[in-house]
Design a protein around this motif. Structure first.
Motif, mmCIF file in Angstrom:
data_model
loop_
_atom_site.group_PDB
_atom_site.id
_atom_site.type_symbol
_atom_site.label_atom_id
_atom_site.label_comp_id
_atom_site.label_asym_id
_atom_site.label_seq_id
_atom_site.Cartn_x
_atom_site.Cartn_y
_atom_site.Cartn_z
ATOM 1 N N HIS B 14 0.847 -1.181 0.000
ATOM 2 C CA HIS B 14 0.000 0.000 0.000
ATOM 3 C C HIS B 14 0.881 1.228 0.000
ATOM 4 C CE1 HIS B 14 -3.641 -2.314 0.582
ATOM 5 N NE2 HIS B 14 -3.059 -2.966 1.578
ATOM 6 N N VAL B 16 3.791 1.749 -1.194
ATOM 7 C CA VAL B 16 5.155 1.448 -0.740
ATOM 8 C C VAL B 16 6.181 2.242 -1.550
ATOM 9 C CG1 VAL B 16 6.930 -0.330 -0.645
ATOM 10 C CG2 VAL B 16 4.600 -0.832 0.133
ATOM 11 N N GLN B 61 13.391 -2.493 4.047
ATOM 12 C CA GLN B 61 12.214 -1.947 4.724
ATOM 13 C C GLN B 61 11.758 -0.716 3.948
ATOM 14 O OE1 GLN B 61 10.661 -3.377 7.165
ATOM 15 N NE2 GLN B 61 12.173 -4.974 7.607
ATOM 16 N N ASP B 66 2.943 0.470 3.427
ATOM 17 C CA ASP B 66 2.786 -0.730 4.240
ATOM 18 C C ASP B 66 2.940 -1.969 3.374
ATOM 19 O OD1 ASP B 66 2.340 -2.234 6.437
ATOM 20 O OD2 ASP B 66 0.148 -2.028 6.409
ATOM 21 N N VAL B 67 3.693 -2.926 3.891
ATOM 22 C CA VAL B 67 3.804 -4.227 3.239
ATOM 23 C C VAL B 67 3.067 -5.217 4.118
ATOM 24 C CG1 VAL B 67 5.374 -6.043 2.493
ATOM 25 C CG2 VAL B 67 6.057 -3.651 2.255
ATOM 26 N N ARG B 68 2.161 -5.977 3.539
ATOM 27 C CA ARG B 68 1.416 -6.959 4.320
ATOM 28 C C ARG B 68 1.591 -8.336 3.726
ATOM 29 N NH1 ARG B 68 -3.087 -5.069 7.349
ATOM 30 N NH2 ARG B 68 -2.815 -2.837 7.739
ATOM 31 N N SER B 73 0.641 -6.604 8.696
ATOM 32 C CA SER B 73 1.776 -5.776 8.304
ATOM 33 C C SER B 73 3.071 -6.448 8.737
ATOM 34 C CB SER B 73 1.669 -4.402 8.949
ATOM 35 O OG SER B 73 2.847 -3.679 8.663
ATOM 36 N N VAL B 75 6.063 -4.759 8.248
ATOM 37 C CA VAL B 75 7.094 -3.722 8.313
ATOM 38 C C VAL B 75 7.869 -3.905 9.614
ATOM 39 C CG1 VAL B 75 7.537 -1.249 8.467
ATOM 40 C CG2 VAL B 75 5.806 -2.128 6.877
#
Ligand SMILES: Nc1ncnc2c1ncn2[C@@H]1O[C@H](COP(=O)(O)OP(=O)(O)O)[C@@H](O)[C@H]1O
Ligand SMILES: [Mg+2]
Lengths: 290, 391, 388
Positions: B14, B16, B61, B66-68, B73, B75
């Motif tokens: 999202h 990113v 990172q 957000d990385v899910r 999540s 992160v």
């Protein structure tokens, strides 16, 4: 070797000729002195010192008179090697893996700088650092009284670690630098924590540098005499010191030669043992020692 | 797991963003990989594919966004605690371990550690899966590239990750092996039912293997969709150019509506094409381009009579001919168009008898085969495309 | 509470540099630094190390050759005199400094030294003669050597079988230095020296890494001769040494740094070091054991096969010139057995009890004996003591 030239090809002859100086050098510098010493070790001390020809094993029979020198050497040389290793590894690791691109050359230079001055002077400086007005005085200021460092086995070990650290750091650094960092990522990706990654991947793959550094330091330490003489105050006696005494003070060349031959023998045995132990593991890794 | 209309989603981005100093490697990227799918990140070298993969794996990172994974999540979660595994570009096999030890590595990291017999059994299964039985004791450097790659696959799959990440896994293989492996990877993915995210710069690889392709450029996603979507309905010149071959006729957009546009070429010629985006019309007077796939161009002997099957037709002279086996590629020169690439099928060749350089021919196409596109190469960055839900 | 930093604080940068320079000049202690390190064999060419020695050529350059090479002890010469010699004759003086007589002998036995002049100690000369390593001197070429001005007992060791092989350079004694602030009692004998080292001064005493003085003074504990080679007497000495060994601060002839830093409270010492230490740190005294001990004298001599024989004679003759010799004494602090030179020295020197000890103390001293140099048992006992 040069003797392969007889198969006739011009290439072989050229190779032989190119190798000739090396072969001569090898012979003159390595083999000849050893032969001379071996011959001396079978002789007798001349009345006023030196060598007189004889054919006796008496000198070898007398080796036990220097037992303490051998045991000292055989405890402090491995101990010094291990200490160097324990200190050098994190240092090399930091240099190779953690240090920033900008800092790395600077830090490497710092490792090498001590080589720019004579080893003697640097070791001599430790007499003052470890002496009563050096570290013990500093310790006194923070309330730790009566610490004696200079002329103790500890001082010798400190001197050894100081003097030999770069020789250990550099090979380990090179092997860590060469290490494919994506292997560390692969390990981490497969679920290994940083510590497990270190023990399962980093450490075994830096083994060549570790072996090289340890051999280098160990072999040189076996012949060490300067550090024990200067920082051991004549009380911490290595085989090297026994040799200096035998050749320069009592001028007992045959006994000195016998001690030297014994040292070479022990060293070869120790190195062979070490390589066998390491080799078992190395065989699994296809990484060469040197 | 996150329920969507179409099932669960394994990986989401999202907004990113990932920067390396001044370089914007990933730029405000959105991504959704649904469970069990085979997804490709496609794009030229340096467009941020590897970085995206490393963001999923946890080696990087994000600076923002957000990385899910599986809805949670990740992160700040280190790689060794993420339920994804990766096949590295150079395989990164451990040189000090045997094939079996490499494959079993992941199992040995589990807490509690499985028993020796269990590890042996699972390694055996994986060896069978990648058809490397009997290679247990081998050294990885003794293996061929293809075998090494299969070891890397087995090693990454043994822990049954939620997602398998593959970074250019076939790049190091020769052509024949690459094609075999493409099929093998597809089969494998279907067999294990694990979500695959594959990174490649090879459009053919992406088209042939994946359910969904994300075409990237400069850290952004330009278009996503199935192979057919990208090939048949490219939303701009960049996509049409990157995916497959196209003829481009540059000009200015003269007329436009949601269904199509008319583009006036420099020669004065006016061409009509379909608007693949369908919903919004192109900007009038902006730079536009007509794109036509070479295999959609009809070629026949110049006999004076117009073909019944084409809407646009012109005479042309054959400049060059390349025999490709299953088809033949002609480069022809047509007045007012310049060079045109034409791909004739074996069948068409058998009908027409083929042409030689210097021959005069008629070439033509249906207007429904031509696409009217924005020419992003002349107008800054492409418009970001909202990511549609995967169907 | 942290203590105030005083003068005795950890070595300052300046102090360290001073010490380093002392080391670089080869003047750390009279003879033994290089012996300890085993580097005596590695010749340090002073002419190269001291830039002023590489000055311009003298007017009569070439008459005796362009160089003269001397093997001597550290801190035992005045480089200004070498400069003068170079100006006068055009010959560069190259100096190698050594750690012990044993080492000097070892080097001459090995051959190929290239030395023109060397400085053996009294008790070694007969051995050199025996081994045919020393050149008999042609005294007609040494006009500055006028026998009647010399103290006889310091000339005698230079003459072997009626032939003169060496002319006196300096003489001195071997006693011990002690730091009066640290050692509260007032030892005057070797017995007290050894006993203190095992009791109140444990861990604070240094002995030479030199068989002659360390074994010699251990023999004195039992009232044996300093020079004994009697196995029974040597066994006594060995027993004492082994008993003392765990209590020693160091076995090291380089005792000045230890004494200066306060780490060591007592050490076997030679005249010149005693003088230097006392001058810099007044609480350090130099004591001669009442039982006796070593009296020694050093000589100038020419090794067999000296490559620059003319230069060797010219150089020795130059150095024993009273004016020049007096300058030497100012530099190193060892007395000279030549009345003409002593007459040129200031009162502070000639009345200094360290340089010129009281007669009764001197009378108890013995010259080292030739046999100690080659006796295998003494060498072996020393080695066992060190290796223990
Ligand atoms: N570790 C890094 N440091 C600096 N720049 C990087 C790093 N990794 C990638 N980049 C840059 O980020 C951009 C995207 O790289 P990457 O994700 O590797 O592209 P791709 O895999 O699509 O070829 C490139 O410009 C690359 O140079
Ligand atoms: Mg990449």
């Amino acid at each position: 070797m040069a003797s392969t030239g007889n198969t006739g090809g011009p290439n072989n002859r050229v190779t032989a000729m190119l190798l000739l100086p090396t072969t001569l050098w090898f012979f003159l510098l390595l083999v000849m002195p050893l032969v001379v010493i071996a011959v001396y070790s079978l002789g007798e001390r001349a009345p006023a010192g030196g060598y007189q020809p004889a054919l006796t094993l008496a000198q070898y029979g007398n080796l036990l008179a220097r037992l303490k020198a051998f045991t000292n050497t055989l405890t402090l040389a491995p101990l010094g090697t291990v200490l160097c290793l324990l200190i050098a590894y994190p240092l090399a690791y930091y240099l190779a893996v953690k240090a920033g691109r900008g800092a790395k050359p600077f830090l490497l230079t710092l490792v090498i700088i001590p080589f720019w001055t004579s080893f003697l002077i640097r070791t001599y400086a430790w007499i003052y650092i470890l002496g009563g007005r050096g570290i013990p005085r500093l310790l006194e200021m923070i309330g730790i009284e009566d610490v004696r460092l200079i002329y103790t086995p500890t001082a010798v070990l400190i001197g050894i670690v100081y003097g030999y650290l770069p020789l250990m750091v550099l090979p380990i650094y090179v092997s860590l630098e060469k290490l494919d960092k994506s292997l560390l990522e692969a390990a981490s990706d497969l679920g290994a924590s940083p510590i497990r990654t270190f023990f399962q991947v980093t450490l075994p793959l830096s083994a060549p540098g570790l072996v090289t550094g340890s051999l280098l330091v160990f072999i040189l330490l076996m012949g060490e005499y300067l550090i024990p003489a200067l920082l051991g105050g004549g009380k911490v006696f290595f085989v090297g010191n026994a040799l200096v005494d035998l050749f320069l003070q009592s001028r007992n060349w045959p006994f000195g030669s016998a001690v030297a031959i014994a040292l070479v023998g022990i060293m070869l045995a120790a190195v062979a043992l070490y390589l066998t132990l390491v080799g078992r593991d190395r065989d699994r890794q296809n990484v060469s020692v040197l | 797991m996150v329920e969507t209309i179409n099932g669960t989603v394994d990986v989401e981005f999202h907004g990113v963003t990932k920067r390396y100093g001044d370089i914007l490697a990933v730029d405000d990227m959105d991504l959704e990989v649904s469970s069990g799918s085979f997804v490709s990140l496609l794009g030229p070298s340096g467009c941020g594919k590897t970085t995206s993969l490393r963001l999923i794996a946890g080696f990087e990172q994000p600076n923002a966004g957000d990385v899910r994974i599986g809805g949670a999540s990740v992160v700040g979660v280190p790689p060794h605690k993420r339920p994804v595994n990766m096949v590295f570009q150079n395989y990164s096999l451990f040189p000090h371990f045997t094939v079996a030890e490499n494959i079993g590595f992941g199992l040995r990291q589990l807490k509690p550690r499985p028993s020796k017999t269990e590890i042996t059994a699972r390694v055996g299964e994986m060896l069978e899966l990648v058809r490397l039985q009997g290679f247990e004791k081998r050294r990885t450097w003794e293996l061929s590239g293809g075998q090494q790659q299969r070891v890397a696959l087995a090693r990454a799959l043994i822990n049954r990750p939620t997602v398998l990440l593959l970074d250019e896994p076939l790049a190091a293989l020769d052509r024949k092996l690459r094609q075999d492996m493409q099929i093998e990877l597809q089969t494998l993915q279907r067999d294990v039912g694990i979500t695959f995210v594959l990174v490649t710069h090879d459009q053919e690889e992406a088209l042939s293997m994946s359910d969904t392709i994300y075409l990237m450029d400069e850290g952004r996603i330009i278009q996503m969709g199935g192979a057919r979507d990208l090939y048949d309905e490219p939303i701009n010149r960049y996509v049409a150019d990157f995916v497959g071959k196209s003829n481009f006729f540059d000009g200015e957009i003269a007329e436009a509506d949601t269904s199509g546009a008319v583009i006036r070429l420099a020669s004065g010629r006016v061409l009509r094409g379909r608007n693949p985006r369908g919903v919004e019309s192109l900007n009038r007077n902006a730079a536009g381009v007509i794109a036509i796939r070479p295999e959609l161009i009809h070629i026949e002997k110049a006999n004076g009579s117009a073909s019944l099957t084409t809407d646009v037709e012109t005479t042309a002279r054959i400049k060059n001919r390349i025999f490709l086996g299953d088809q033949t590629e002609y480069l022809v020169e047509a007045e007012g168009f310049g060079n045109i690439l034409v791909l004739a099928s074996k069948h068409a060749e058998s009908v027409s008898g083929g042409f030689s350089p210097g021959d005069f021919v008629n070439v033509g196409w249906k207007e429904s085969s031509a696409l009217a596109l924005e020419d992003t190469s002349k107008g800054g960055r492409p418009t970001a495309v909202p990511v549609p839900k995967i169907g | 509470m942290p203590k105030k930093i005083d003068d005795n604080a950890p070595i300052s940068a300046k102090k360290f540099m001073d010490e380093l320079r002392r080391y670089e000049r080869g003047s750390v202690s009279r003879r033994h630094f290089l012996g300890v390190t085993g580097l005596g064999m590695a010749t340090s060419v002073m002419a190269g190390a001291v830039p002023m020695l590489a000055g311009s050529r003298g007017a009569n350059a070439g008459s005796i050759g362009d160089r003269v090479s001397m093997a001597t002890w550290p801190n035992y010469f005045d480089t200004a005199n070498f400069e003068t010699f170079k100006k006068d004759t055009g010959a560069d003086v190259q100096v190698s400094v050594f750690g012990s007589n044993e080492e000097m002998l070892a080097k001459l036995q090995a051959g190929g030294t290239g030395w023109d002049v060397f400085v053996p100690t009294n008790y070694t000369i007969s051995t050199y003669v025996e081994l045919d390593l020393i050149e008999p001197l042609d005294l007609s070429r040494l006009p500055n050597f006028v026998e009647k001005h010399y103290i006889k007992r310091f000339i005698d060791p230079g003459t072997v079988n009626g032939k003169v092989y060496a002319v006196p350079k300096n003489w001195g004694t071997t006693g011990f230095v002690l730091n009066r602030k640290k050692v509260k009692s007032n030892p005057t004998t070797w017995k007290e020296f050894w006993d203190l080292s095992r009791t109140s001064a444990t861990g604070r005493v240094m002995v030479h890494d030199y068989q002659l003085t360390t074994i010699g003074n251990a023999l004195k504990y039992f009232g044996h001769s300093f020079n004994s080679v009697d196995p029974k007497e040597l066994a006594d000495a060995e027993k004492l040494l082994l008993d003392v060994k765990p209590h020693l601060f160091a076995i090291n002839s380089d005792y000045q740094p230890g004494m200066r830093s306060g780490d060591a409270w007592m050490s076997i010492a030679w005249t010149g070091d005693g003088l230097q230490l006392h001058r810099d740190i007044p609480e350090i005294d130099y004591v001669l054991g009442k039982e006796g001990g070593e009296l020694w004298s050093d000589f100038y001599a020419i090794p067999k096969g000296a490559p620059h024989l003319d230069a060797a004679y010219a150089f020795i003759n130059f150095l024993i010139d009273p004016e020049i010799n007096a300058k030497e004494v100012h530099a190193h602090g060892y007395p000279v057995p030549d009345a003409r030179t002593t007459a040129l020295l200031p009162k502070e020197m000639t009345q200094d009890p360290i340089m010129y000890p009281a007669k009764d103390l001197l009378d108890a001293l013995e010259f080292g004996a030739a046999v100690t140099l080659t006796d295998p048992l003494r060498a072996e006992i020393m080695a066992r003591f060190k290796a223990a």
